[in-house]
Design a protein around this motif. Structure first.
Motif, mmCIF file in Angstrom:
data_model
loop_
_atom_site.group_PDB
_atom_site.id
_atom_site.type_symbol
_atom_site.label_atom_id
_atom_site.label_comp_id
_atom_site.label_asym_id
_atom_site.label_seq_id
_atom_site.Cartn_x
_atom_site.Cartn_y
_atom_site.Cartn_z
ATOM 1 N N THR A 148 0.845 -1.186 0.000
ATOM 2 C CA THR A 148 0.000 0.000 0.000
ATOM 3 C C THR A 148 0.879 1.233 0.000
ATOM 4 O OG1 THR A 148 -1.936 1.026 1.053
ATOM 5 C CG2 THR A 148 -0.203 0.192 2.514
ATOM 6 N N ALA A 149 0.235 2.397 0.006
ATOM 7 C CA ALA A 149 0.955 3.664 -0.027
ATOM 8 C C ALA A 149 0.074 4.732 0.606
ATOM 9 C CB ALA A 149 1.305 4.049 -1.466
ATOM 10 N N PRO A 151 -0.204 8.221 -0.930
ATOM 11 C CA PRO A 151 0.278 9.163 -1.943
ATOM 12 C C PRO A 151 -0.249 10.577 -1.738
ATOM 13 C CG PRO A 151 -1.495 7.840 -2.835
ATOM 14 C CD PRO A 151 -1.214 7.299 -1.466
ATOM 15 N N THR A 244 7.021 -3.171 7.390
ATOM 16 C CA THR A 244 6.574 -3.334 6.014
ATOM 17 C C THR A 244 6.652 -4.813 5.638
ATOM 18 O OG1 THR A 244 8.787 -2.916 5.095
ATOM 19 C CG2 THR A 244 7.316 -1.024 5.341
ATOM 20 N N MET A 253 3.250 -1.734 -6.503
ATOM 21 C CA MET A 253 3.756 -1.214 -5.228
ATOM 22 C C MET A 253 5.264 -1.377 -5.057
ATOM 23 S SD MET A 253 1.281 0.098 -3.373
ATOM 24 C CE MET A 253 0.579 0.842 -4.832
ATOM 25 N N VAL A 256 7.766 0.879 -2.746
ATOM 26 C CA VAL A 256 7.078 1.791 -1.828
ATOM 27 C C VAL A 256 7.391 1.447 -0.371
ATOM 28 C CG1 VAL A 256 4.818 2.711 -1.138
ATOM 29 C CG2 VAL A 256 5.263 2.182 -3.536
#
Length: 302
Positions: A148-149, A151, A244, A253, A256
């Motif tokens: 995920t991120a 942004p 992470t 992804m 990221v």
């Protein structure tokens, strides 16, 4: 706000999904209410592990992770985002905004009064869940960031995401099950593909699934770019442990995880993992490995 509710019979006899449904109502922000579905497994007195799904899946995504986490003594909360799973589905695409999704899931946390949360978030579960962490950090004990991120639109999202966004808007038959299938390495059975399609009897139910790719901030002046920048400003000052766990085969992804490792103070010194033979939906490809990663992180940071 006009919304549809998927008939209950659509969710009967789904493979490996023998969990009791739970419901609460949230303000739809227009004077009405929306029903939100969530799973609530394990001892109620235990600290919750909040498992948040993304696009275009639902809590079915976590069906293989929930049992081992519960067996280790934890409570698991797995909500269906508005527009997905057994939650209500507004029919107008304009009813879906990033800010509303954050508010609706925030209402779940507030109504259930969840505290000492271990957040497990993937895809849009991260875009929403990480905003909630920044908004109410005292409720969170630790965060597992998976594919995920968060942004802000200040950096390009890449060709892979652009291709996905274009596909999501142009494909005539938007099949959630086939999309999840395409984002895995191990691949799903036909019954599992059908389970991901279960929430969507026809296109009227898919407004949220169609709209989600368009809500990702992709330019600096996107309406949610500044709120995400503000969230990052908070996150950069938090000591909450962050881990992470990314799938090695996730092209969208890729890389990221390094952003979180660099910008989150609580990520320093953690045993971050890149899971081989795992795509974007790593909960499908390596559910037991991811569950053990979550459990180990809880033990290490307790």
């Amino acid at each position: 706000m006009k919304a549809l509710r998927t008939p209950d019979e659509r969710f009967q006899n789904l493979p490996d999904y023998d969990f009791a449904p739970n419901y609460l109502e949230v303000d739809d922000t227009e004077g009405g209410a929306l029903r939100v579905h969530y799973l609530d497994e394990g001892p109620r007195a235990a600290a919750p592990v909040l498992m948040m799904h993304g696009e275009p899946s639902w809590s079915y995504l976590y069906r293989h992770m929930i049992p081992p986490v519960v067996a280790a003594g934890h409570r698991v909360i797995a909500p269906d985002l508005v527009g997905f799973g057994r939650s209500d589905k507004p029919v107008d695409r304009d009813d879906y905004t990033y800010a509303r999704h954050v508010f609706w899931m925030g209402e779940v946390l507030r109504q259930l009064d969840l505290r000492d949360i271990t957040l497990v978030c993937q895809d849009w579960g991260g875009l929403i869940g990480l905003r909630l962490w920044a908004e109410m950090p005292d409720r969170f004990a630790r965060v597992i960031v998976a594919n995920t991120a968060l942004p802000t639109g200040d950096q390009p999202l890449g060709e892979a995401f652009a291709a996905w966004r274009q596909f999501s808007q142009e494909v005539p038959d938007f099949r959630a099950g086939r999309i999840v299938y395409g984002g895995t390495v191990s691949k799903l059975t036909e019954d599992e593909v059908d389970a991901y399609d279960a929430p969507f009897p026809d296109d009227r139910y898919k407004a949220g699934a169609r709209q989600f790719p368009m809500l990702v901030p992709d330019r600096p002046d996107d309406p949610e770019s500044e709120p995400n920048r503000q969230a990052w400003n908070v996150i950069r000052g938090l000591q909450t442990p962050v881990l992470t766990a990314f799938g090695a085969e996730d092209r969208i992804m890729a890389g990221v995880d390094g952003v979180f490792q660099k910008l989150c103070p609580g990520a320093a010194g953690q045993n971050h993992v890149v899971l081989p033979k795992a795509g974007h939906f790593l909960q499908e490809d390596v559910p037991l490995e991811l569950a053990e990663t979550v459990l180990a992180f809880i033990r290490e940071t307790a």
